[in-house]
Design an enzyme around this catalytic site. Structure first.
Site, PDB file in Angstrom:
ATOM      1  CG  ASP A   1      -2.798   3.144   2.482  1.00  0.00           C
ATOM      2  OD1 ASP A   1      -3.689   2.488   2.347  1.00  0.00           O
ATOM      3  OD2 ASP A   1      -1.654   3.071   3.368  1.00  0.00           O
TER       4      ASP A   1
ATOM      5  CG  HIS B   1       3.883  -2.076  -4.774  1.00  0.00           C
ATOM      6  ND1 HIS B   1       2.596  -2.849  -4.718  1.00  0.00           N
ATOM      7  CD2 HIS B   1       4.813  -2.978  -5.243  1.00  0.00           C
ATOM      8  CE1 HIS B   1       2.930  -4.083  -5.165  1.00  0.00           C
ATOM      9  NE2 HIS B   1       4.247  -4.424  -5.394  1.00  0.00           N
TER      10      HIS B   1
ATOM     11  CB  CYS C   1      22.053  13.195  -9.094  1.00  0.00           C
ATOM     12  SG  CYS C   1      20.556  12.479  -9.949  1.00  0.00           S
TER      13      CYS C   1
ATOM     14  CG  ASN D   1      -7.332 -11.904   1.734  1.00  0.00           C
ATOM     15  OD1 ASN D   1      -7.017 -10.557   1.859  1.00  0.00           O
ATOM     16  ND2 ASN D   1      -7.815 -12.351   0.290  1.00  0.00           N
TER      17      ASN D   1
ATOM     18  CG  ASN E   1      -2.011  -1.091   0.985  1.00  0.00           C
ATOM     19  OD1 ASN E   1      -2.040  -2.193   0.105  1.00  0.00           O
ATOM     20  ND2 ASN E   1      -2.344  -1.600   2.557  1.00  0.00           N
TER      21      ASN E   1
ATOM     22  CB  CYS F   1      20.955   9.268  -7.417  1.00  0.00           C
ATOM     23  SG  CYS F   1      19.794  10.501  -6.463  1.00  0.00           S
TER      24      CYS F   1
ATOM     25  CB  CYS G   1      16.308  10.595  -8.008  1.00  0.00           C
ATOM     26  SG  CYS G   1      17.359  10.738  -9.346  1.00  0.00           S
TER      27      CYS G   1
ATOM     28  CD  GLU H   1     -11.237 -12.507  -2.912  1.00  0.00           C
ATOM     29  OE1 GLU H   1     -12.257 -13.175  -3.558  1.00  0.00           O
ATOM     30  OE2 GLU H   1     -10.890 -11.663  -3.364  1.00  0.00           O
TER      31      GLU H   1
HETATM   32  N1  APR Z   1     -10.379  -7.352   5.037  1.00  0.00           N
HETATM   33  C1  APR Z   1      -9.659  -8.630   4.397  1.00  0.00           C
HETATM   34  N2  APR Z   1      -9.428  -8.678   3.133  1.00  0.00           N
HETATM   35  C2  APR Z   1     -10.113  -7.880   2.288  1.00  0.00           C
HETATM   36  C3  APR Z   1     -10.902  -6.523   2.823  1.00  0.00           C
HETATM   37  C4  APR Z   1     -10.878  -6.741   4.194  1.00  0.00           C
HETATM   38  N3  APR Z   1     -11.432  -5.450   4.873  1.00  0.00           N
HETATM   39  N4  APR Z   1     -11.229  -6.034   1.849  1.00  0.00           N
HETATM   40  C5  APR Z   1     -10.852  -6.474   0.506  1.00  0.00           C
HETATM   41  N5  APR Z   1     -10.021  -7.607   1.021  1.00  0.00           N
HETATM   42  C6  APR Z   1      -9.355  -8.773   0.119  1.00  0.00           C
HETATM   43  C7  APR Z   1      -9.676  -8.904  -1.188  1.00  0.00           C
HETATM   44  O1  APR Z   1     -10.898  -9.903  -1.361  1.00  0.00           O
HETATM   45  C8  APR Z   1      -8.692  -9.203  -2.108  1.00  0.00           C
HETATM   46  O2  APR Z   1      -8.616 -10.530  -1.986  1.00  0.00           O
HETATM   47  O3  APR Z   1      -8.092  -7.923  -0.310  1.00  0.00           O
HETATM   48  C9  APR Z   1      -7.627  -8.360  -1.355  1.00  0.00           C
HETATM   49  C10 APR Z   1      -7.002  -7.245  -2.116  1.00  0.00           C
HETATM   50  O4  APR Z   1      -6.391  -7.495  -3.424  1.00  0.00           O
HETATM   51  P1  APR Z   1      -6.196  -6.536  -4.355  1.00  0.00           P
HETATM   52  O5  APR Z   1      -7.216  -5.849  -4.808  1.00  0.00           O
HETATM   53  O6  APR Z   1      -5.558  -7.466  -5.520  1.00  0.00           O
HETATM   54  O7  APR Z   1      -5.098  -5.641  -3.850  1.00  0.00           O
HETATM   55  P2  APR Z   1      -3.592  -6.055  -3.719  1.00  0.00           P
HETATM   56  O8  APR Z   1      -3.137  -7.440  -3.393  1.00  0.00           O
HETATM   57  O9  APR Z   1      -2.714  -5.322  -2.638  1.00  0.00           O
HETATM   58  O10 APR Z   1      -2.789  -5.572  -5.090  1.00  0.00           O
HETATM   59  C11 APR Z   1      -1.367  -5.544  -5.183  1.00  0.00           C
HETATM   60  O11 APR Z   1      -1.578  -4.701  -7.216  1.00  0.00           O
HETATM   61  O12 APR Z   1      -2.598  -2.982  -8.553  1.00  0.00           O
HETATM   62  C12 APR Z   1      -1.680  -3.280  -8.099  1.00  0.00           C
HETATM   63  O13 APR Z   1       0.247  -1.732  -7.155  1.00  0.00           O
HETATM   64  C13 APR Z   1      -1.203  -2.462  -6.838  1.00  0.00           C
HETATM   65  O14 APR Z   1      -0.398  -2.741  -4.663  1.00  0.00           O
HETATM   66  C14 APR Z   1      -1.170  -3.010  -5.556  1.00  0.00           C
HETATM   67  C15 APR Z   1      -0.725  -4.560  -6.149  1.00  0.00           C
END
Ligand code: APR
Length: 284
Positions: A113, A128, A166, A248, A111, A139, A136, A250
């Site tokens: 953020d 990320h 640089c 997670n 993230n 450098c 930069c 899912e």
């Molecule tokens: N709690 C638990 N899991 C959650 C929640 C929550 N509140 N909200 C969403 N999720 C799960 C979703 O089901 C999904 O499996 O979090 C996962 C988010 O996956 P992505 O949207 O693919 O995000 P991420 O894995 O961080 O993506 C990786 O992809 O787009 C690029 O640079 C971007 O850093 C990012 C990278």
């Protein structure tokens, strides 16, 4: 679920070197959409995802034109602008608490953020990059974005912004698709994955590489350790067994491939505080 919270708490209390890996799912309860979930940024804006895949090539070809696009309202970059106003949620605060009591050694996050740091986490590796920084391309120096009057540079036709060390071209610190992960961040993450004996993987679909490689590295590290030691990177002598716990909404490829030991399915902002409660109960 209660038994899973207790199991995760026991595993954390018994760990010697626990780390957390996090993704966009950590911040959805802070009002920031994830990328690939039903309400995800890419799910809802497929053209923005296409733009995101082309951004790095455009930057390499013509940094000035790239920056003009970045600073144009409505460009895909503006999708991330709202992130700065979000607040950490109980999930972020739980990981900060696990660090404060000495159990969690670091958070490696995808993230940009900055919410882990705002929740009080000290040892955060921004895999990320970070929304609030510029980096930069020559450098690798990083600067606070607030130090640069980007709109002013655009008005005075002085884009791209330049490095103060640089004079190289500056880009957003956020890592674009196709862009290599900055060396410092990459090595810190690989070393943490090798050192850890517990990995808490929270709120990520675990489909984006090389980040998704980290749990596999921790799992397969014996052979990796020997191979890398030959390459002169200092590693722990004996690689302990690792416990990988997913939190997670899912299942992910880590679940299906049995790369993780178990999945606690649900919201990080609800599950992580419960695990911390159990940890504190065990430590009483
Ligand atoms: N709690 C638990 N899991 C959650 C929640 C929550 N509140 N909200 C969403 N999720 C799960 C979703 O089901 C999904 O499996 O979090 C996962 C988010 O996956 P992505 O949207 O693919 O995000 P991420 O894995 O961080 O993506 C990786 O992809 O787009 C690029 O640079 C971007 O850093 C990012 C990278």
């Amino acid at each position: 679920m209660e038994e899973l919270f207790r199991r995760a708490a026991r595993d954390l209390v018994n760990s010697r070197y626990a780390i957390a890996l996090t993704g966009a799912g950590m911040s959805t309860e802070s009002g920031i959409p994830d990328f690939r979930g039903p309400k995800g940024i890419w799910t809802k804006n497929p053209e923005a995802e296409r733009d995101a895949y082309e951004a790095y090539d455009k930057l390499l070809r013509d940094p000035k034109a790239h920056w003009e696009e970045v600073l144009t309202p409505g460009s895909f970059f503006s999708l991330f602008e709202g992130m700065g106003k979000a607040l950490p949620n109980p999930g972020h605060c739980s990981l900060a608490e696990l660090e404060r009591i000495g159990i969690l050694k670091c958070v490696i996050t995808q993230n940009i953020d900055g919410l882990h740091q705002r929740a009080g986490s000290q040892n955060v590796i921004e895999y990320h990059g970070g929304l609030s920084k510029l980096r930069c391309m020559s450098c690798g120096s990083r600067f606070d974005r607030g130090e640069f009057d980007l709109q002013g540079l655009k008005t005075r036709d002085q884009l791209p912004p330049r490095c103060r060390n640089c004079n190289g071209v500056l880009k957003h610190d956020g890592v674009y698709f196709g862009e290599p992960i900055p060396g410092d961040v990459y090595h810190q993450s690989v070393e943490a994955a090798w050192k850890c004996d517990l990995m808490l993987v929270c709120g990520t679909s675990a489909v984006v590489y090389p980040f998704a490689e980290l749990p596999r590295l921790a799992r397969q590290r014996r052979t990796e350790a020997e191979r890398k030691t030959e390459a002169g990177i200092n590693l722990v002598e004996k690689a302990p067994a690792v416990t990988i716990i997913e939190v997670n909404a899912e299942p992910t490829p880590l679940t299906y491939e049995r790369m993780s030991d178990y999945l606690i399915q649900g919201k990080t902002g609800e599950i992580l505080p419960k695990i911390v409660e159990e940890v504190e109960r065990i430590r009483e």
